[in-house]
Scaffold this motif. Structure first.
Motif, PDB file in Angstrom:
ATOM      1  N   ARG A 169      44.149  47.613  34.412  1.00 53.66           N
ATOM      2  CA  ARG A 169      42.879  47.811  33.718  1.00 53.66           C
ATOM      3  C   ARG A 169      41.920  48.575  34.616  1.00 53.66           C
ATOM      4  O   ARG A 169      41.885  48.396  35.826  1.00 53.66           O
ATOM      5  CB  ARG A 169      42.258  46.444  33.356  1.00 53.66           C
ATOM      6  CG  ARG A 169      43.188  45.509  32.643  1.00 53.66           C
ATOM      7  CD  ARG A 169      43.287  45.581  31.151  1.00 53.66           C
ATOM      8  NE  ARG A 169      42.133  45.795  30.363  1.00 53.66           N
ATOM      9  CZ  ARG A 169      41.451  44.857  29.745  1.00 53.66           C
ATOM     10  NH1 ARG A 169      41.773  43.596  29.886  1.00 53.66           N
ATOM     11  NH2 ARG A 169      40.449  45.169  28.991  1.00 53.66           N
ATOM     12  N   LYS A 170      41.112  49.436  34.023  1.00 52.45           N
ATOM     13  CA  LYS A 170      40.165  50.246  34.792  1.00 52.45           C
ATOM     14  C   LYS A 170      38.918  49.433  35.147  1.00 52.45           C
ATOM     15  O   LYS A 170      38.499  48.577  34.377  1.00 52.45           O
ATOM     16  CB  LYS A 170      39.720  51.444  33.967  1.00 52.45           C
ATOM     17  CG  LYS A 170      40.775  52.481  33.758  1.00 52.45           C
ATOM     18  CD  LYS A 170      40.169  53.626  32.993  1.00 52.45           C
ATOM     19  CE  LYS A 170      41.176  54.721  32.772  1.00 52.45           C
ATOM     20  NZ  LYS A 170      40.607  55.820  32.011  1.00 52.45           N
ATOM     21  N   PRO A 171      38.293  49.749  36.274  1.00 54.13           N
ATOM     22  CA  PRO A 171      36.991  49.147  36.554  1.00 54.13           C
ATOM     23  C   PRO A 171      35.957  49.694  35.567  1.00 54.13           C
ATOM     24  O   PRO A 171      36.123  50.789  35.042  1.00 54.13           O
ATOM     25  CB  PRO A 171      36.681  49.578  37.986  1.00 54.13           C
ATOM     26  CG  PRO A 171      37.584  50.705  38.274  1.00 54.13           C
ATOM     27  CD  PRO A 171      38.753  50.600  37.361  1.00 54.13           C
TER      28      PRO A 171
ATOM     29  N   GLU B 130      41.229  38.293  36.302  1.00 50.01           N
ATOM     30  CA  GLU B 130      42.698  38.190  36.220  1.00 50.01           C
ATOM     31  C   GLU B 130      43.121  36.835  35.755  1.00 50.01           C
ATOM     32  O   GLU B 130      42.520  35.872  35.818  1.00 50.01           O
ATOM     33  CB  GLU B 130      43.307  38.495  37.571  1.00 50.01           C
ATOM     34  CG  GLU B 130      43.156  39.958  37.920  1.00 50.01           C
ATOM     35  CD  GLU B 130      43.935  40.348  39.165  1.00 50.01           C
ATOM     36  OE1 GLU B 130      45.027  39.789  39.377  1.00 50.01           O
ATOM     37  OE2 GLU B 130      43.473  41.198  39.902  1.00 50.01           O
TER      38      GLU B 130
ATOM     39  N   SER C 146      32.280  46.732  38.014  1.00 47.46           N
ATOM     40  CA  SER C 146      32.851  45.418  37.742  1.00 47.46           C
ATOM     41  C   SER C 146      34.332  45.570  37.457  1.00 47.46           C
ATOM     42  O   SER C 146      34.795  46.622  37.026  1.00 47.46           O
ATOM     43  CB  SER C 146      32.165  44.794  36.523  1.00 47.46           C
ATOM     44  OG  SER C 146      30.795  44.622  36.781  1.00 47.46           O
ATOM     45  N   ARG C 147      35.068  44.491  37.700  1.00 50.64           N
ATOM     46  CA  ARG C 147      36.497  44.512  37.415  1.00 50.64           C
ATOM     47  C   ARG C 147      36.827  43.379  36.450  1.00 50.64           C
ATOM     48  O   ARG C 147      36.136  42.368  36.403  1.00 50.64           O
ATOM     49  CB  ARG C 147      37.304  44.355  38.695  1.00 50.64           C
ATOM     50  CG  ARG C 147      37.037  45.504  39.659  1.00 50.64           C
ATOM     51  CD  ARG C 147      38.118  45.579  40.729  1.00 50.64           C
ATOM     52  NE  ARG C 147      37.836  46.660  41.652  1.00 50.64           N
ATOM     53  CZ  ARG C 147      38.255  47.898  41.489  1.00 50.64           C
ATOM     54  NH1 ARG C 147      38.966  48.212  40.428  1.00 50.64           N
ATOM     55  NH2 ARG C 147      37.967  48.831  42.362  1.00 50.64           N
ATOM     56  N   HIS C 148      37.889  43.549  35.683  1.00 47.29           N
ATOM     57  CA  HIS C 148      38.296  42.540  34.721  1.00 47.29           C
ATOM     58  C   HIS C 148      38.825  41.312  35.459  1.00 47.29           C
ATOM     59  O   HIS C 148      39.475  41.430  36.479  1.00 47.29           O
ATOM     60  CB  HIS C 148      39.379  43.102  33.806  1.00 47.29           C
ATOM     61  CG  HIS C 148      38.909  44.220  32.961  1.00 47.29           C
ATOM     62  ND1 HIS C 148      38.232  44.020  31.778  1.00 47.29           N
ATOM     63  CD2 HIS C 148      38.972  45.551  33.119  1.00 47.29           C
ATOM     64  CE1 HIS C 148      37.922  45.183  31.243  1.00 47.29           C
ATOM     65  NE2 HIS C 148      38.352  46.139  32.036  1.00 47.29           N
TER      66      HIS C 148
END
Length: 64
Positions: A30-32, A64, A60-62
């Motif tokens: 997934r992209k940031p 996990e 931001s990051r998804h």
């Protein structure tokens, strides 16, 4: 021009060939992303490099 009969055959659902798999979403590819406030900050501090705007604003990051 008539269509061949094999083209118009209805497809049917065969439950023997399907299996239910319970899995969680894979977040490794997934992209940031930037929230609305992060985008405002990125535009404020953007610098033009080789014709493209670049910013070191946080992302931001998804989960996990």
């Amino acid at each position: 021009m008539k269509t061949p009969k094999s083209v118009n055959k209805p497809r049917f659902f065969d439950p023997r060939t399907t299996a239910e798999v319970e899995a969680s979403r894979d977040a490794t590819n997934r992209k940031p992303f930037r929230t609305k406030s992060q985008k405002v900050e990125a535009r404020r501090y953007a610098v033009r490099v080789n014709g493209a705007f670049c910013s070191k604003a946080p992302v931001s990051r998804h989960a996990e």
